[in-house]
Scaffold this motif. Sequence first.
Motif, mmCIF file in Angstrom:
data_model
loop_
_atom_site.group_PDB
_atom_site.id
_atom_site.type_symbol
_atom_site.label_atom_id
_atom_site.label_comp_id
_atom_site.label_asym_id
_atom_site.label_seq_id
_atom_site.Cartn_x
_atom_site.Cartn_y
_atom_site.Cartn_z
ATOM 1 N N GLN A 89 0.897 -1.185 -0.011
ATOM 2 C CA GLN A 89 0.026 0.050 0.028
ATOM 3 C C GLN A 89 0.878 1.275 -0.088
ATOM 4 O O GLN A 89 1.985 1.245 0.429
ATOM 5 C CB GLN A 89 -1.030 -0.087 1.184
ATOM 6 C CG GLN A 89 -0.195 -0.045 2.435
ATOM 7 C CD GLN A 89 -1.226 0.013 3.741
ATOM 8 O OE1 GLN A 89 -1.993 0.928 3.951
ATOM 9 N NE2 GLN A 89 -1.396 -1.146 4.378
ATOM 10 N N ALA A 98 -2.741 9.453 3.751
ATOM 11 C CA ALA A 98 -1.956 8.385 4.573
ATOM 12 C C ALA A 98 -1.141 9.322 5.918
ATOM 13 O O ALA A 98 -0.921 10.235 5.745
ATOM 14 C CB ALA A 98 -0.772 7.846 3.816
ATOM 15 N N SER A 103 3.814 6.426 5.446
ATOM 16 C CA SER A 103 2.997 5.095 5.881
ATOM 17 C C SER A 103 3.125 4.302 4.313
ATOM 18 O O SER A 103 2.880 4.765 3.433
ATOM 19 C CB SER A 103 1.816 5.414 6.117
ATOM 20 O OG SER A 103 1.017 4.276 6.385
ATOM 21 N N PRO A 104 3.223 3.064 4.676
ATOM 22 C CA PRO A 104 3.422 2.290 6.095
ATOM 23 C C PRO A 104 4.858 2.135 6.424
ATOM 24 O O PRO A 104 5.290 1.089 7.461
ATOM 25 C CB PRO A 104 3.066 0.840 5.446
ATOM 26 C CG PRO A 104 3.560 0.707 4.005
ATOM 27 C CD PRO A 104 3.533 2.247 3.454
ATOM 28 N N TRP A 105 5.779 2.953 6.219
ATOM 29 C CA TRP A 105 7.305 2.979 6.608
ATOM 30 C C TRP A 105 7.324 3.563 8.161
ATOM 31 O O TRP A 105 6.122 4.491 8.689
ATOM 32 C CB TRP A 105 8.333 3.656 6.004
ATOM 33 C CG TRP A 105 8.362 3.167 4.707
ATOM 34 C CD1 TRP A 105 7.449 3.135 3.460
ATOM 35 C CD2 TRP A 105 9.139 2.021 4.295
ATOM 36 N NE1 TRP A 105 8.033 2.517 2.410
ATOM 37 C CE2 TRP A 105 9.118 1.827 2.789
ATOM 38 C CE3 TRP A 105 10.358 1.396 4.789
ATOM 39 C CZ2 TRP A 105 10.081 0.787 2.276
ATOM 40 C CZ3 TRP A 105 11.209 0.674 4.286
ATOM 41 C CH2 TRP A 105 11.059 0.190 2.975
ATOM 42 N N ILE A 150 9.299 -1.686 7.327
ATOM 43 C CA ILE A 150 7.668 -1.698 7.052
ATOM 44 C C ILE A 150 7.575 -3.389 7.639
ATOM 45 O O ILE A 150 8.512 -4.157 7.262
ATOM 46 C CB ILE A 150 7.306 -1.886 5.840
ATOM 47 C CG1 ILE A 150 8.366 -2.398 4.641
ATOM 48 C CG2 ILE A 150 7.282 -0.345 5.167
ATOM 49 C CD1 ILE A 150 7.824 -2.697 3.101
ATOM 50 N N ASP A 154 1.188 -6.510 7.619
ATOM 51 C CA ASP A 154 0.329 -5.437 7.601
ATOM 52 C C ASP A 154 0.182 -4.137 6.862
ATOM 53 O O ASP A 154 -0.678 -3.445 6.772
ATOM 54 C CB ASP A 154 0.908 -4.687 9.042
ATOM 55 C CG ASP A 154 0.648 -5.759 10.470
ATOM 56 O OD1 ASP A 154 -0.066 -6.642 10.141
ATOM 57 O OD2 ASP A 154 1.276 -5.622 11.322
ATOM 58 N N SER A 155 1.431 -4.201 5.890
ATOM 59 C CA SER A 155 1.605 -3.150 5.090
ATOM 60 C C SER A 155 1.086 -3.437 3.504
ATOM 61 O O SER A 155 0.907 -2.723 2.615
ATOM 62 C CB SER A 155 2.979 -2.795 4.962
ATOM 63 O OG SER A 155 3.734 -3.784 4.161
#
Length: 429
Positions: A89, A98, A103-105, A150, A154-155
Amino acid sequence: MKRLIGLFAAMATAALTLTCTVSDLFSEYDGQSFLSTTSLQSDNWELMPDYSFETGTTAEDYMDYSLESATGGPNGGPVYRLEIKNLLQNGDFEDTSASPAYSPWFIYDEVTPEIVASPAASVIDVITGTNEISNRTVFFSTDTGYRAAIKLKDSFVNPETYISDQNYVFNFSYRTASIIKMFFEPDWSESSGGFLDTYGFQSSGGAGGSQEDTSLSNNNIFAPIDPELAEARGPNVFGAQNTSYPTLGDTWTFATDKSQSGYFDNFRIVRDTAGDFDLRLRLKLDLDHRQDLELIPGYYRFSVYVKDETITSLNTFNSDRVELSITGYDTSNQISTEDSQVFYKDETLHDLYSQSGEGYTGDWSSSWIQLVLASDKLIQLPNISQDPVMELTISPSNPGTSDAGWNRLTAGSVLISEPVLEYSSTPWD
Protein backbone atom coordinates in the motif's frame (compact mmCIF):
# COMPACT_ATOMS: atom_id res chain seq x y z
CA MET A 1 -12.27 -31.69 -45.19
CA LYS A 2 -10.91 -29.42 -42.44
CA ARG A 3 -9.54 -32.40 -40.49
CA LEU A 4 -7.85 -33.67 -43.67
CA ILE A 5 -6.19 -30.27 -44.15
CA GLY A 6 -4.94 -30.46 -40.58
CA LEU A 7 -3.51 -33.95 -41.14
CA PHE A 8 -1.86 -32.88 -44.38
CA ALA A 9 -0.46 -29.77 -42.70
CA ALA A 10 1.23 -31.93 -40.10
CA MET A 11 2.91 -34.03 -42.77
CA ALA A 12 3.77 -31.03 -44.91
CA THR A 13 5.43 -28.97 -42.20
CA ALA A 14 7.41 -31.98 -41.01
CA ALA A 15 8.69 -32.85 -44.48
CA LEU A 16 9.62 -29.34 -45.61
CA THR A 17 10.19 -30.72 -49.12
CA LEU A 18 6.97 -29.61 -50.68
CA THR A 19 6.24 -27.79 -53.92
CA CYS A 20 4.29 -24.60 -54.45
CA THR A 21 1.05 -26.62 -54.63
CA VAL A 22 1.28 -26.94 -50.83
CA SER A 23 1.35 -23.17 -50.49
CA ASP A 24 -1.76 -23.07 -52.64
CA LEU A 25 -3.44 -25.48 -50.22
CA PHE A 26 -2.87 -23.05 -47.34
CA SER A 27 -3.76 -19.92 -49.30
CA GLU A 28 -7.04 -19.58 -47.41
CA TYR A 29 -4.95 -18.76 -44.30
CA ASP A 30 -3.11 -15.87 -45.95
CA GLY A 31 -3.84 -12.57 -44.22
CA GLN A 32 -6.30 -14.23 -41.84
CA SER A 33 -6.41 -13.92 -38.06
CA PHE A 34 -7.86 -16.56 -35.77
CA LEU A 35 -8.84 -13.71 -33.44
CA SER A 36 -11.37 -10.99 -34.22
CA THR A 37 -10.71 -7.30 -33.63
CA THR A 38 -13.00 -7.61 -30.60
CA SER A 39 -11.28 -10.75 -29.25
CA LEU A 40 -10.41 -9.21 -25.88
CA GLN A 41 -14.11 -8.59 -25.33
CA SER A 42 -15.70 -11.55 -27.12
CA ASP A 43 -13.27 -14.39 -26.31
CA ASN A 44 -12.69 -15.97 -22.91
CA TRP A 45 -9.47 -14.24 -21.82
CA GLU A 46 -8.79 -14.99 -18.13
CA LEU A 47 -6.31 -14.06 -15.41
CA MET A 48 -4.37 -17.11 -14.18
CA PRO A 49 -7.32 -19.50 -14.80
CA ASP A 50 -5.49 -22.65 -13.65
CA TYR A 51 -4.37 -21.43 -10.23
CA SER A 52 -6.22 -22.42 -7.04
CA PHE A 53 -6.14 -19.23 -5.00
CA GLU A 54 -5.67 -19.28 -1.25
CA THR A 55 -8.63 -18.45 0.98
CA GLY A 56 -9.29 -14.73 1.04
CA THR A 57 -7.63 -14.03 -2.31
CA THR A 58 -8.61 -14.02 -5.99
CA ALA A 59 -6.83 -13.22 -9.24
CA GLU A 60 -8.07 -9.64 -8.90
CA ASP A 61 -5.92 -9.17 -5.79
CA TYR A 62 -2.83 -9.64 -7.93
CA MET A 63 -3.90 -8.41 -11.38
CA ASP A 64 -6.47 -6.23 -13.13
CA TYR A 65 -8.08 -6.86 -16.51
CA SER A 66 -10.78 -4.33 -17.21
CA LEU A 67 -12.43 -2.59 -20.15
CA GLU A 68 -11.04 0.89 -20.74
CA SER A 69 -12.83 1.76 -23.98
CA ALA A 70 -15.19 -0.13 -26.29
CA THR A 71 -13.88 1.50 -29.47
CA GLY A 72 -10.59 3.21 -28.58
CA GLY A 73 -8.21 0.76 -30.26
CA PRO A 74 -6.02 1.66 -33.25
CA ASN A 75 -8.63 0.17 -35.60
CA GLY A 76 -11.71 0.83 -33.48
CA GLY A 77 -11.45 -2.30 -31.34
CA PRO A 78 -11.97 -2.47 -27.59
CA VAL A 79 -9.18 -1.40 -25.24
CA TYR A 80 -8.44 -3.22 -22.00
CA ARG A 81 -6.26 -2.30 -19.08
CA LEU A 82 -3.90 -5.07 -17.94
CA GLU A 83 -2.02 -4.66 -14.65
CA ILE A 84 0.15 -6.54 -12.21
CA LYS A 85 -0.75 -4.81 -8.96
CA ASN A 86 1.60 -3.43 -6.36
CA LEU A 87 0.88 -5.46 -3.24
CA LEU A 88 2.37 -2.77 -0.98
CA GLN A 89 0.00 0.00 0.00
CA ASN A 90 1.04 3.59 -0.77
CA GLY A 91 4.14 2.44 -2.63
CA ASP A 92 4.18 5.68 -4.63
CA PHE A 93 3.62 7.89 -1.53
CA GLU A 94 0.95 9.83 -3.44
CA ASP A 95 -1.85 9.08 -0.96
CA THR A 96 -2.27 12.44 0.77
CA SER A 97 -4.66 10.90 3.31
CA ALA A 98 -1.98 8.52 4.63
CA SER A 99 -0.92 9.20 8.20
CA PRO A 100 1.96 9.55 8.57
CA ALA A 101 2.61 10.64 4.97
CA TYR A 102 5.37 8.03 4.55
CA SER A 103 3.12 5.20 5.75
CA PRO A 104 3.48 2.19 5.85
CA TRP A 105 7.12 2.90 6.79
CA PHE A 106 8.15 3.62 10.37
CA ILE A 107 11.37 4.46 12.23
CA TYR A 108 12.60 1.89 14.74
CA ASP A 109 15.10 2.47 17.54
CA GLU A 110 16.74 -0.89 18.17
CA VAL A 111 18.60 0.36 21.26
CA THR A 112 15.55 1.22 23.36
CA PRO A 113 13.95 -0.82 21.60
CA GLU A 114 10.81 0.88 20.33
CA ILE A 115 9.06 2.34 17.32
CA VAL A 116 9.67 6.09 17.24
CA ALA A 117 6.20 7.61 17.34
CA SER A 118 7.07 11.05 15.95
CA PRO A 119 10.46 11.05 14.20
CA ALA A 120 11.84 14.41 13.14
CA ALA A 121 11.47 15.46 9.51
CA SER A 122 15.26 15.31 9.30
CA VAL A 123 14.98 11.54 9.86
CA ILE A 124 12.13 10.62 7.54
CA ASP A 125 9.80 12.81 5.53
CA VAL A 126 7.85 13.06 2.28
CA ILE A 127 9.41 15.74 0.09
CA THR A 128 8.81 17.41 -3.27
CA GLY A 129 11.10 19.63 -5.30
CA THR A 130 14.85 19.06 -5.00
CA ASN A 131 15.78 15.40 -5.46
CA GLU A 132 12.17 14.28 -5.83
CA ILE A 133 11.71 11.19 -8.02
CA SER A 134 8.03 11.02 -8.95
CA ASN A 135 6.21 13.85 -7.21
CA ARG A 136 6.00 12.90 -3.53
CA THR A 137 9.24 11.12 -2.53
CA VAL A 138 10.44 9.76 0.81
CA PHE A 139 13.68 11.10 2.27
CA PHE A 140 15.29 9.21 5.11
CA SER A 141 18.48 9.70 7.13
CA THR A 142 19.11 7.23 9.93
CA ASP A 143 22.00 7.01 12.37
CA THR A 144 23.43 3.85 13.89
CA GLY A 145 20.74 2.04 15.84
CA TYR A 146 17.85 3.46 13.83
CA ARG A 147 16.20 2.02 10.79
CA ALA A 148 13.34 2.69 8.41
CA ALA A 149 11.16 -0.39 8.16
CA ILE A 150 7.82 -1.84 7.10
CA LYS A 151 6.04 -4.81 8.61
CA LEU A 152 5.14 -6.63 5.44
CA LYS A 153 1.89 -8.45 6.14
CA ASP A 154 0.39 -5.39 7.81
CA SER A 155 1.47 -3.12 4.95
CA PHE A 156 -0.02 -5.15 2.09
CA VAL A 157 -3.18 -3.85 0.42
CA ASN A 158 -4.77 -7.23 1.14
CA PRO A 159 -2.86 -8.86 4.03
CA GLU A 160 -3.98 -12.30 2.86
CA THR A 161 -1.75 -11.96 -0.22
CA TYR A 162 1.32 -12.18 2.04
CA ILE A 163 1.57 -15.96 2.20
CA SER A 164 4.06 -18.06 4.12
CA ASP A 165 6.60 -20.00 2.05
CA GLN A 166 6.09 -17.87 -1.06
CA ASN A 167 8.71 -15.63 -2.66
CA TYR A 168 8.24 -11.93 -3.39
CA VAL A 169 10.12 -9.55 -5.67
CA PHE A 170 10.84 -5.91 -4.79
CA ASN A 171 11.77 -2.91 -6.93
CA PHE A 172 12.06 0.79 -6.20
CA SER A 173 13.60 3.98 -7.54
CA TYR A 174 16.27 5.68 -5.45
CA ARG A 175 18.83 8.46 -5.23
CA THR A 176 21.73 8.10 -2.85
CA ALA A 177 25.42 8.95 -2.71
CA SER A 178 26.29 5.64 -1.07
CA ILE A 179 25.65 1.95 -1.38
CA ILE A 180 22.10 0.99 -0.42
CA LYS A 181 21.77 -1.80 2.13
CA MET A 182 18.45 -3.48 2.88
CA PHE A 183 17.62 -6.30 5.23
CA PHE A 184 14.77 -8.80 5.29
CA GLU A 185 14.06 -9.93 8.85
CA PRO A 186 11.81 -12.98 9.20
CA ASP A 187 9.64 -13.04 12.31
CA TRP A 188 10.76 -9.63 13.50
CA SER A 189 9.53 -8.50 16.92
CA GLU A 190 9.44 -4.88 18.12
CA SER A 191 10.59 -5.92 21.57
CA SER A 192 13.52 -8.06 20.41
CA GLY A 193 15.91 -5.11 20.25
CA GLY A 194 17.99 -6.72 17.54
CA PHE A 195 18.09 -9.03 14.58
CA LEU A 196 16.78 -12.52 14.39
CA ASP A 197 17.39 -14.70 11.31
CA THR A 198 18.30 -11.86 8.96
CA TYR A 199 19.59 -11.77 5.42
CA GLY A 200 20.28 -8.69 3.36
CA PHE A 201 20.82 -7.19 -0.06
CA GLN A 202 23.21 -4.52 -1.25
CA SER A 203 23.18 -2.32 -4.35
CA SER A 204 26.20 -2.51 -6.61
CA GLY A 205 27.07 1.15 -6.03
CA GLY A 206 25.47 4.48 -5.43
CA ALA A 207 22.56 5.62 -7.58
CA GLY A 208 23.19 3.75 -10.80
CA GLY A 209 26.84 3.42 -9.83
CA SER A 210 27.18 7.19 -9.34
CA GLN A 211 28.22 9.13 -6.26
CA GLU A 212 25.76 11.94 -6.95
CA ASP A 213 22.44 12.33 -5.15
CA THR A 214 20.99 13.70 -8.36
CA SER A 215 21.57 10.46 -10.28
CA LEU A 216 18.56 8.18 -10.33
CA SER A 217 18.44 4.39 -10.46
CA ASN A 218 15.22 2.70 -11.53
CA ASN A 219 16.95 -0.56 -12.31
CA ASN A 220 17.69 -2.33 -9.07
CA ILE A 221 20.48 -4.89 -9.03
CA PHE A 222 20.93 -6.12 -5.48
CA ALA A 223 23.31 -8.92 -4.61
CA PRO A 224 22.81 -10.90 -1.37
CA ILE A 225 25.17 -9.61 1.33
CA ASP A 226 25.61 -13.10 2.71
CA PRO A 227 24.84 -15.75 0.06
CA GLU A 228 24.61 -18.49 2.71
CA LEU A 229 21.87 -16.65 4.62
CA ALA A 230 20.15 -15.76 1.37
CA GLU A 231 20.03 -19.47 0.53
CA ALA A 232 20.82 -18.92 -3.14
CA ARG A 233 17.84 -16.64 -3.65
CA GLY A 234 17.97 -14.49 -6.74
CA PRO A 235 18.62 -10.79 -6.22
CA ASN A 236 15.48 -8.76 -5.50
CA VAL A 237 13.73 -11.84 -4.04
CA PHE A 238 12.79 -12.58 -0.44
CA GLY A 239 10.71 -15.39 1.03
CA ALA A 240 7.71 -15.01 3.35
CA GLN A 241 8.17 -16.72 6.69
CA ASN A 242 5.90 -17.51 9.66
CA THR A 243 3.14 -14.95 9.23
CA SER A 244 0.73 -16.84 11.49
CA TYR A 245 2.23 -15.54 14.74
CA PRO A 246 0.26 -12.48 15.95
CA THR A 247 3.23 -10.81 17.67
CA LEU A 248 5.77 -11.47 14.95
CA GLY A 249 6.02 -10.35 11.35
CA ASP A 250 8.43 -10.32 8.46
CA THR A 251 9.99 -6.87 8.14
CA TRP A 252 11.78 -5.07 5.32
CA THR A 253 14.38 -2.60 6.56
CA PHE A 254 16.64 0.20 5.32
CA ALA A 255 19.77 0.99 7.36
CA THR A 256 21.05 -1.13 10.19
CA ASP A 257 24.59 -1.07 11.48
CA LYS A 258 25.59 2.37 10.24
CA SER A 259 24.12 5.70 9.18
CA GLN A 260 22.41 5.73 5.81
CA SER A 261 20.44 8.32 3.90
CA GLY A 262 18.79 8.73 0.55
CA TYR A 263 15.60 9.28 -1.41
CA PHE A 264 13.33 6.50 -2.54
CA ASP A 265 10.02 6.24 -4.33
CA ASN A 266 7.75 3.88 -6.24
CA PHE A 267 8.41 0.95 -3.93
CA ARG A 268 6.80 -2.13 -5.51
CA ILE A 269 6.38 -5.66 -4.21
CA VAL A 270 4.86 -8.48 -6.24
CA ARG A 271 4.53 -12.16 -5.56
CA ASP A 272 6.99 -14.20 -7.60
CA THR A 273 5.68 -16.60 -10.21
CA ALA A 274 5.65 -20.34 -9.64
CA GLY A 275 3.66 -23.05 -11.43
CA ASP A 276 0.13 -21.93 -12.30
CA PHE A 277 0.63 -18.66 -10.43
CA ASP A 278 2.01 -16.97 -13.53
CA LEU A 279 0.73 -13.34 -13.55
CA ARG A 280 -0.52 -13.62 -17.13
CA LEU A 281 -3.72 -13.02 -19.07
CA ARG A 282 -4.50 -16.26 -20.88
CA LEU A 283 -6.68 -17.43 -23.79
CA LYS A 284 -7.18 -21.14 -24.48
CA LEU A 285 -8.12 -22.13 -28.03
CA ASP A 286 -9.46 -25.38 -29.44
CA LEU A 287 -9.04 -26.39 -33.09
CA ASP A 288 -12.34 -24.78 -34.08
CA HIS A 289 -11.89 -21.50 -32.22
CA ARG A 290 -12.66 -19.85 -35.53
CA GLN A 291 -15.46 -21.93 -37.05
CA ASP A 292 -14.51 -21.34 -40.68
CA LEU A 293 -10.74 -21.74 -40.27
CA GLU A 294 -9.21 -24.58 -38.28
CA LEU A 295 -6.02 -24.33 -36.26
CA ILE A 296 -3.50 -26.68 -37.90
CA PRO A 297 0.13 -27.66 -37.26
CA GLY A 298 2.59 -25.02 -38.42
CA TYR A 299 4.15 -21.71 -37.43
CA TYR A 300 2.20 -18.96 -35.69
CA ARG A 301 2.57 -15.23 -35.23
CA PHE A 302 0.90 -13.56 -32.26
CA SER A 303 0.68 -9.79 -31.92
CA VAL A 304 -1.10 -7.17 -29.84
CA TYR A 305 -1.20 -3.38 -29.72
CA VAL A 306 -0.01 -1.71 -26.50
CA LYS A 307 0.09 1.82 -25.13
CA ASP A 308 0.66 3.52 -21.78
CA GLU A 309 -2.41 4.48 -19.83
CA THR A 310 -2.70 7.93 -18.33
CA ILE A 311 -2.13 7.23 -14.64
CA THR A 312 -4.99 8.57 -12.53
CA SER A 313 -5.09 5.98 -9.73
CA LEU A 314 -2.86 5.86 -6.68
CA ASN A 315 -0.14 3.23 -6.43
CA THR A 316 -0.22 2.50 -10.17
CA PHE A 317 2.76 2.43 -12.54
CA ASN A 318 3.25 2.21 -16.29
CA SER A 319 4.83 -1.02 -17.48
CA ASP A 320 8.23 -0.77 -19.10
CA ARG A 321 8.02 -4.28 -20.59
CA VAL A 322 5.43 -6.70 -21.93
CA GLU A 323 5.70 -10.44 -22.47
CA LEU A 324 3.84 -12.43 -25.15
CA SER A 325 3.79 -16.22 -25.40
CA ILE A 326 2.37 -19.05 -27.51
CA THR A 327 2.00 -22.61 -26.22
CA GLY A 328 0.95 -25.69 -28.19
CA TYR A 329 -0.35 -28.90 -26.59
CA ASP A 330 -0.17 -32.56 -27.62
CA THR A 331 -2.83 -35.30 -27.44
CA SER A 332 -2.13 -35.84 -23.72
CA ASN A 333 -2.74 -32.13 -23.01
CA GLN A 334 0.94 -31.69 -22.28
CA ILE A 335 3.05 -28.79 -23.53
CA SER A 336 4.70 -29.76 -26.80
CA THR A 337 5.95 -26.32 -27.90
CA GLU A 338 6.34 -23.05 -26.01
CA ASP A 339 7.69 -19.73 -27.22
CA SER A 340 7.76 -16.27 -25.64
CA GLN A 341 9.35 -12.87 -26.05
CA VAL A 342 9.79 -9.83 -23.83
CA PHE A 343 9.33 -6.41 -25.41
CA TYR A 344 10.77 -3.23 -23.90
CA LYS A 345 9.35 0.28 -24.00
CA ASP A 346 12.78 1.83 -23.56
CA GLU A 347 15.77 1.02 -25.76
CA THR A 348 18.16 1.41 -22.83
CA LEU A 349 16.30 -1.25 -20.84
CA HIS A 350 16.32 -3.49 -23.89
CA ASP A 351 20.09 -3.15 -24.22
CA LEU A 352 20.56 -3.88 -20.50
CA TYR A 353 18.26 -6.84 -20.04
CA SER A 354 17.37 -8.53 -23.31
CA GLN A 355 19.02 -11.93 -23.53
CA SER A 356 17.93 -12.62 -27.11
CA GLY A 357 18.85 -9.22 -28.54
CA GLU A 358 15.27 -8.90 -29.73
CA GLY A 359 12.30 -7.17 -28.19
CA TYR A 360 12.65 -3.47 -28.92
CA THR A 361 9.78 -2.39 -31.16
CA GLY A 362 9.33 1.22 -30.12
CA ASP A 363 8.26 3.47 -27.27
CA TRP A 364 4.56 3.01 -26.47
CA SER A 365 4.39 5.94 -24.04
CA SER A 366 2.02 8.02 -26.17
CA SER A 367 0.97 6.00 -29.22
CA TRP A 368 -0.10 2.49 -30.11
CA ILE A 369 2.76 0.09 -30.89
CA GLN A 370 2.15 -3.41 -32.27
CA LEU A 371 4.26 -6.05 -30.51
CA VAL A 372 4.81 -9.14 -32.68
CA LEU A 373 5.94 -12.59 -31.54
CA ALA A 374 6.74 -14.40 -34.80
CA SER A 375 7.55 -17.87 -33.54
CA ASP A 376 10.08 -19.93 -35.46
CA LYS A 377 9.03 -23.05 -33.53
CA LEU A 378 6.87 -25.66 -35.23
CA ILE A 379 3.67 -26.21 -33.27
CA GLN A 380 2.25 -29.73 -33.67
CA LEU A 381 -1.40 -29.65 -32.65
CA PRO A 382 -3.48 -32.73 -31.72
CA ASN A 383 -6.49 -33.53 -33.87
CA ILE A 384 -8.96 -33.10 -30.99
CA SER A 385 -11.54 -30.40 -31.52
CA GLN A 386 -13.19 -30.28 -28.10
CA ASP A 387 -10.06 -29.67 -25.98
CA PRO A 388 -7.75 -26.65 -25.85
CA VAL A 389 -4.77 -27.18 -28.15
CA MET A 390 -3.12 -23.78 -27.88
CA GLU A 391 -2.75 -20.98 -25.33
CA LEU A 392 -1.86 -17.34 -25.82
CA THR A 393 -0.69 -15.14 -22.95
CA ILE A 394 -0.01 -11.46 -22.34
CA SER A 395 1.71 -10.06 -19.26
CA PRO A 396 2.50 -6.41 -18.37
CA SER A 397 5.89 -7.53 -17.06
CA ASN A 398 8.11 -10.53 -17.75
CA PRO A 399 7.21 -13.44 -15.45
CA GLY A 400 8.82 -16.04 -17.72
CA THR A 401 12.43 -17.12 -18.05
CA SER A 402 13.22 -15.23 -21.24
CA ASP A 403 14.75 -12.24 -19.46
CA ALA A 404 17.60 -11.70 -17.02
CA GLY A 405 16.40 -13.26 -13.76
CA TRP A 406 17.94 -10.60 -11.56
CA ASN A 407 15.60 -7.88 -12.75
CA ARG A 408 12.68 -9.61 -14.35
CA LEU A 409 9.42 -8.85 -12.60
CA THR A 410 7.65 -5.77 -11.26
CA ALA A 411 4.26 -4.14 -10.87
CA GLY A 412 2.89 -2.18 -13.80
CA SER A 413 -0.02 -1.60 -16.16
CA VAL A 414 -0.47 -1.23 -19.92
CA LEU A 415 -3.37 -0.76 -22.33
CA ILE A 416 -3.84 -3.61 -24.81
CA SER A 417 -5.99 -3.89 -27.92
CA GLU A 418 -6.73 -5.95 -31.05
CA PRO A 419 -4.67 -9.15 -30.70
CA VAL A 420 -3.93 -11.07 -33.91
CA LEU A 421 -3.00 -14.74 -34.41
CA GLU A 422 -1.79 -15.77 -37.87
CA TYR A 423 -0.65 -19.06 -39.45
CA SER A 424 2.17 -19.96 -41.82
CA SER A 425 3.22 -23.34 -43.20
CA THR A 426 6.86 -22.19 -43.12
CA PRO A 427 8.85 -20.22 -40.50
CA TRP A 428 8.14 -16.50 -40.39
CA ASP A 429 10.80 -14.24 -41.85
